[in-house]
Design an enzyme around this catalytic site. Structure first.
Site, PDB file in Angstrom:
ATOM      1  N   ARG A   1       0.854  -1.193   0.000  1.00 52.76           N
ATOM      2  CA  ARG A   1       0.000   0.000   0.000  1.00 52.76           C
ATOM      3  C   ARG A   1       0.889   1.241   0.000  1.00 52.76           C
ATOM      4  NH1 ARG A   1      -2.587  -4.020   2.759  1.00 52.76           N
ATOM      5  NH2 ARG A   1      -4.850  -4.046   2.888  1.00 52.76           N
TER       6      ARG A   1
ATOM      7  N   HIS B   1      -0.154   3.337   4.705  1.00 52.57           N
ATOM      8  CA  HIS B   1      -0.719   2.277   5.562  1.00 52.57           C
ATOM      9  C   HIS B   1      -0.224   0.891   5.138  1.00 52.57           C
ATOM     10  CE1 HIS B   1      -3.750   4.882   7.604  1.00 52.57           C
ATOM     11  NE2 HIS B   1      -3.659   5.567   6.479  1.00 52.57           N
TER      12      HIS B   1
ATOM     13  N   ASN C   1      -9.030   6.553  11.190  1.00 47.76           N
ATOM     14  CA  ASN C   1      -7.728   6.669  11.848  1.00 47.76           C
ATOM     15  C   ASN C   1      -7.917   6.756  13.362  1.00 47.76           C
ATOM     16  OD1 ASN C   1      -6.074   6.656   9.593  1.00 47.76           O
ATOM     17  ND2 ASN C   1      -5.976   8.879   9.414  1.00 47.76           N
TER      18      ASN C   1
ATOM     19  N   ARG D   1      -2.898  -2.587  -6.574  1.00 43.59           N
ATOM     20  CA  ARG D   1      -2.318  -3.540  -5.613  1.00 43.59           C
ATOM     21  C   ARG D   1      -2.672  -4.974  -5.939  1.00 43.59           C
ATOM     22  NH1 ARG D   1      -3.066  -4.501  -0.529  1.00 43.59           N
ATOM     23  NH2 ARG D   1      -5.288  -4.107  -0.501  1.00 43.59           N
TER      24      ARG D   1
HETATM   25 FE1  HDE Z   1      -6.268   6.846   3.160  1.00 41.02          FE
HETATM   26  N1  HDE Z   1      -5.530   5.706   1.647  1.00 41.02           N
HETATM   27  N2  HDE Z   1      -6.251   8.453   1.941  1.00 41.02           N
HETATM   28  N3  HDE Z   1      -6.891   8.031   4.688  1.00 41.02           N
HETATM   29  N4  HDE Z   1      -6.275   5.271   4.377  1.00 41.02           N
HETATM   30  C1  HDE Z   1      -5.231   4.397   1.730  1.00 41.02           C
HETATM   31  O1  HDE Z   1      -5.810   2.796   0.152  1.00 41.02           O
HETATM   32  C2  HDE Z   1      -6.108   8.409   0.619  1.00 41.02           C
HETATM   33  C3  HDE Z   1      -7.160   9.359   4.625  1.00 41.02           C
HETATM   34  C4  HDE Z   1      -6.764   5.223   5.649  1.00 41.02           C
HETATM   35  O2  HDE Z   1      -5.958  -1.029   6.201  1.00 41.02           O
HETATM   36  C5  HDE Z   1      -4.879   3.803   0.412  1.00 41.02           C
HETATM   37  O3  HDE Z   1      -5.944   0.541   0.232  1.00 41.02           O
HETATM   38  C6  HDE Z   1      -6.319   9.719   0.059  1.00 41.02           C
HETATM   39  C7  HDE Z   1      -7.887   9.798   5.772  1.00 41.02           C
HETATM   40  C8  HDE Z   1      -6.587   3.902   6.194  1.00 41.02           C
HETATM   41  O4  HDE Z   1      -6.069  -1.330   4.040  1.00 41.02           O
HETATM   42  C9  HDE Z   1      -5.075   4.970  -0.559  1.00 41.02           C
HETATM   43  C10 HDE Z   1      -6.576  10.538   1.118  1.00 41.02           C
HETATM   44  C11 HDE Z   1      -8.040   8.672   6.542  1.00 41.02           C
HETATM   45  C12 HDE Z   1      -5.994   3.163   5.180  1.00 41.02           C
HETATM   46  C13 HDE Z   1      -5.477   6.083   0.357  1.00 41.02           C
HETATM   47  C14 HDE Z   1      -6.540   9.733   2.298  1.00 41.02           C
HETATM   48  C15 HDE Z   1      -7.404   7.589   5.859  1.00 41.02           C
HETATM   49  C16 HDE Z   1      -5.825   4.048   4.062  1.00 41.02           C
HETATM   50  C17 HDE Z   1      -3.556   3.103   0.347  1.00 41.02           C
HETATM   51  C18 HDE Z   1      -6.834  12.034   1.102  1.00 41.02           C
HETATM   52  C19 HDE Z   1      -8.723   8.559   7.903  1.00 41.02           C
HETATM   53  C20 HDE Z   1      -5.552   1.719   5.245  1.00 41.02           C
HETATM   54  C21 HDE Z   1      -3.868   1.631   0.319  1.00 41.02           C
HETATM   55  C22 HDE Z   1      -7.908  12.407   0.276  1.00 41.02           C
HETATM   56  C23 HDE Z   1     -10.125   8.881   7.867  1.00 41.02           C
HETATM   57  C24 HDE Z   1      -6.652   0.772   4.867  1.00 41.02           C
HETATM   58  C25 HDE Z   1      -5.292   1.554   0.243  1.00 41.02           C
HETATM   59  C26 HDE Z   1      -6.187  -0.654   5.059  1.00 41.02           C
HETATM   60  C27 HDE Z   1      -5.276   3.655   2.841  1.00 41.02           C
HETATM   61  C28 HDE Z   1      -5.778   7.296  -0.108  1.00 41.02           C
HETATM   62  C29 HDE Z   1      -6.724  10.273   3.596  1.00 41.02           C
HETATM   63  C30 HDE Z   1      -7.366   6.280   6.413  1.00 41.02           C
HETATM   64  C31 HDE Z   1      -3.887   5.333  -1.412  1.00 41.02           C
HETATM   65  C32 HDE Z   1      -6.228  10.069  -1.404  1.00 41.02           C
HETATM   66  C33 HDE Z   1      -8.416  11.209   6.048  1.00 41.02           C
HETATM   67  C34 HDE Z   1      -6.960   3.422   7.585  1.00 41.02           C
HETATM   68  O5  HDE Z   1      -6.091   4.710  -1.469  1.00 41.02           O
END
Ligand code: HDE
Length: 701
Positions: free
Chosen positions: A82, A85, A158, A379
């Protein structure tokens, strides 16, 4: 060939596809077919040690399909980690509804009290790669997949309720800045470097999140002892199509607990897998982690009362303003069978919602809805990732005309693969049962803009800071000084202090002093309102929301041969009665013989089990071996670190070790004896509090 014959031959007889049984149980047949080793084609292998060759040694033959297939598959074992994360740990669990709210949402998990919904949860760090250590100072992911009766709902949250940025378009820059620099490929899994703080210092909207990030929230003791948050404001929608705004909170029954920074640094060396091991052991010992799901629910009129926008993901709604009401409990109860198949291949997508849950116009959430689906294709390599058992819906049928693609396993039978059709076959959309997006009137000019209501970046940063106890404030100050001291460019340090001036002038001055800045900078220039004073909120402090008992924690007990048998057994019984665990640390892993001649096997060797791995420690030595232990530098570190980390410490026959560790005149109210039953009770009663914080002020920083 019959199935039985195939099994006898070690084959798998078409059982390669994984499926879910009636109880939703995970069955993974691949690789478990029988006791004969076979190729992927089912041919039994005669020799798995020697490749096919002519002569001795002789060249290896291209003809060796056993060798080629084996190496070919090995070469392709890795999938892209990933992009954020990457390092995570997943567990199965159940969600039980404890308060039905059908009048507010028609989402299946909340329709009746007692309703059980299966879940899969993946915790993660954000910045580090897959092999990084668990106790990096970092935000933790808390992603929950609900396998509801009406499809999968992913709440991808988160452990911090706000985020660094307000608009998805800034996310790649944020992530590039925190991840290893492109030229040198480091630093790994940390934010204490120029690129990260450079970006942050130029991004005032990050200030609220940065206060959380510099608090002990980013060094949780365990995934079990942290909160989870959906971050964005979502919508609940009821059967009548009426919407209520909702913010999701996971509240750990284990209480909030974090480690100290110096502990985190040492744990990373002693046990880089600390957090995943902790969950593994918790489930194995039946100490099942639980969180209450609490929701803040409000309407537009309530939202309009605030100066800030409830759609701004850098803001919270204080619980004092809008209570977090518990509607269910999540219990993690089952380890994965296979890390890759489940934890690695699970694909969370914020776009996965079910009837009753809907999005808002939060610009971060809108961007995420694109990113997650897109990233799963990268992925997992095929749009058919939804068919993987960990991703497939469980409580409802899946029926559509999507077909083909890499690794397709379940194309429809028959000639009909489109809709509408007049063949009288195949699924149809259902206007009443189907997902209907909440209807919102939107109008305005097409522009790239940041709403005025998103402009205040400091009020809630200050509110967070003033809600902390003085101990926690000190940790935030120390974290800022540590991180900024790792920045080589002084301008970056100065720019951050200039932002802190808007948050708390005392904090700004302390950080400036800790950095040795020659003078205080002017407050950072702002274009919008600088700050409104908001009241403190107890919900924002870790220490005000700690555990209520010692259950689930661990005492590290250092022992040596000849240890008093009665003291050892009283201590062990009392720890067990408190619902805690005792881990024995001894000079050798083989264990020690007590004064009564009984052997106690050790869990760790001195040096292998430093005190940073335990919540409290006891030193209980044999009279004839105490001097030998006292000479051991690792034993001295055990005690010195426990002291420096403000742990509760119980001692018996440990005078020489105390002296050798330089602690003779430092024993304080956090120390206990072990001679009588009352001593032990006092020690364990004290341990309910996380640490003997009064000691912290006596330690030089
Ligand atoms: Fe993520 N984020 N994120 N994120 N995120 C990913 O998706 C992304 C954000 C969070 O255990 C990715 O499967 C963008 C906030 C978790 O598999 C990706 C933005 C929050 C996990 C991605 C954010 C998160 C990810 C990478 C801004 C809390 C792990 C791999 C717009 C609310 C999930 C995947 C797991 C994972 C993109 C911001 C939480 C790249 C574009 C805000 C817990 O798609």
């Amino acid at each position: 060939m019959t199935k039985d014959q195939a099994k006898q031959r070690g084959g798998e007889f078409n059982d390669l596809v994984s499926d879910y049984g009636a109880g939703g149980e995970f069955h993974q047949h691949a690789g478990e077919g029988g006791d004969r080793l076979t190729t992927a084609q089912g041919v039994v292998i005669a020799d798995n040690q020697n490749s096919l060759r002519t002569g001795a040694p002789g060249p290896t033959l291209l003809e060796d399909f056993v060798l080629r297939e084996k190496i070919f598959h090995f070469d392709h074992e890795r999938i892209p980690e990933r992009v954020v994360h990457a390092r995570g740990f997943g567990l199965h669990g159940i969600f039980e509804c404890t308060r039905a709210i059908p009048e507010i949402t028609r989402a299946a998990p909340f329709q009746s009290k007692g309703k059980i919904t299966e879940t899969f949860v993946r915790f993660s760090t954000v910045a580090g790669s897959k092999g990084s250590m668990d106790l990096a100072r970092d935000v933790r992911g808390f992603a929950v997949k609900f396998y509801t009766d009406e499809g999968n709902w992913d709440l991808v949250g988160n452990n911090i309720p706000v985020f660094f940025i307000q608009d998805a378009i800034k996310f790649p820059d944020l992530v590039h800045a925190v991840k290893p620099a492109p030229d040198r490929g480091f630093p790994q899994a940390q934010s204490a470097h120029d690129n990260f703080w450079d970006f942050i210092s130029l991004t005032p909207e990050s200030m609220h999140m940065v206060m959380w990030q510099m608090s002990d929230r980013t060094i949780p003791k365990s995934f079990r002892t942290m909160e989870g948050f959906g971050v964005h404001t979502f919508r609940f929608v009821n059967a009548a199509g009426e919407s209520t705004f909702v913010k999701f909170h996971w509240k750990p029954r284990q209480g909030l607990q974090s480690v100290l920074w110096d502990e985190a640094v040492k744990i990373n060396g002693a046990d880089p897998d600390r957090h995943r091991r902790d969950l593994w052991e918790a489930i194995e010992t039946g100490d099942l982690p639980r969180w209450d799901l609490a929701v803040q629910m409000f309407d537009q009129a309530f939202a309009d009362r605030f100066d800030f926008d409830v759609l701004d993901p850098t803001k919270i709604i204080p619980e004092e303003e809008c209570p977090a009401e518990v509607i269910g409990t999540l219990t993690l109860n089952r380890l994965v069978d296979n890390f890759f198949a489940e934890t690695e291949q699970v694909a969370f997508c914020t776009q996965n919602v079910v009837p009753g849950i809907d999005f808002t116009d939060d610009p971060l959430l809108q961007g995420r809805n694109f990113s997650y689906l897109d990233t799963q294709l990268k992925r997992l390599g095929s749009p058919n990732f939804t068919k993987l058992p960990i991703n497939a819906p469980r409580g409802c049928p899946v029926s559509n005309y999507q077909q083909d693609g890499h690794m397709q396993t379940s194309n429809r039978k028959g000639r009909v693969n489109y809709e509408p059709n007049s063949w009288g076959q195949g699924p149809r959309a259902h206007p009443l049962e189907g997902y209907v997006s909440y209807s919102v009137r939107n109008e305005g000019e097409k522009r790239r803009l940041r709403p005025e209501s998103f402009a205040d970046h400091y009020s809630q940063a200050r509110q967070f800071y003033i809600s902390q106890t003085s101990i926690e404030k000190g940790h935030i100050r120390d974290a800022l000084i540590f991180e900024l001291s790792k920045c080589e460019v002084e301008d970056i340090r100065v720019r951050i202090v200039a932002h802190l001036m808007h948050i708390d002038t005392d904090l700004a001055a302390e950080v400036a002093q800790g950095l040795g800045l020659p003078s205080m900078p002017d407050p950072a220039p702002t274009s919008g309102p600088t700050r409104t004073d908001l009241p403190p909120s107890d919900a924002l402090s870790i220490l005000k929301n700690g555990p209520i008992s010692f259950a689930g924690r661990t005492v590290g007990v250092m022992v040596s041969d000849g240890v008093d048998a009665a003291a050892m057994s009283s201590l062990s019984a009392a720890i067990k009665a408190a619902g805690a665990q005792m881990k024995i640390v001894a000079p050798a892993i083989g264990g020690v013989i007590d004064s009564g001649g009984t052997l106690h096997r050790a869990d760790e060797k001195i040096g292998g089990g430093p005190s940073v791995l335990f919540d409290a420690v006891a030193v209980l030595l044999g009279p004839d071996t105490a001097a030998m232990v006292a000479r051991n530098p690792a034993a001295q570190d055990f005690l010195r670190d426990a002291h420096a980390h403000c742990k509760f410490i119980a001692l018996d026959q440990a005078k020489e070790l105390v002296t050798a560790s330089g602690l003779t005149d430092k024993l304080d109210g956090g120390y206990f004896g072990l001679t009588t039953g009352d001593d032990i009770t006092d020690f364990l009663d004290a341990c309910v509090d996380l640490r003997f914080w009064a000691r912290e002020a006596t330690l030089a920083h």
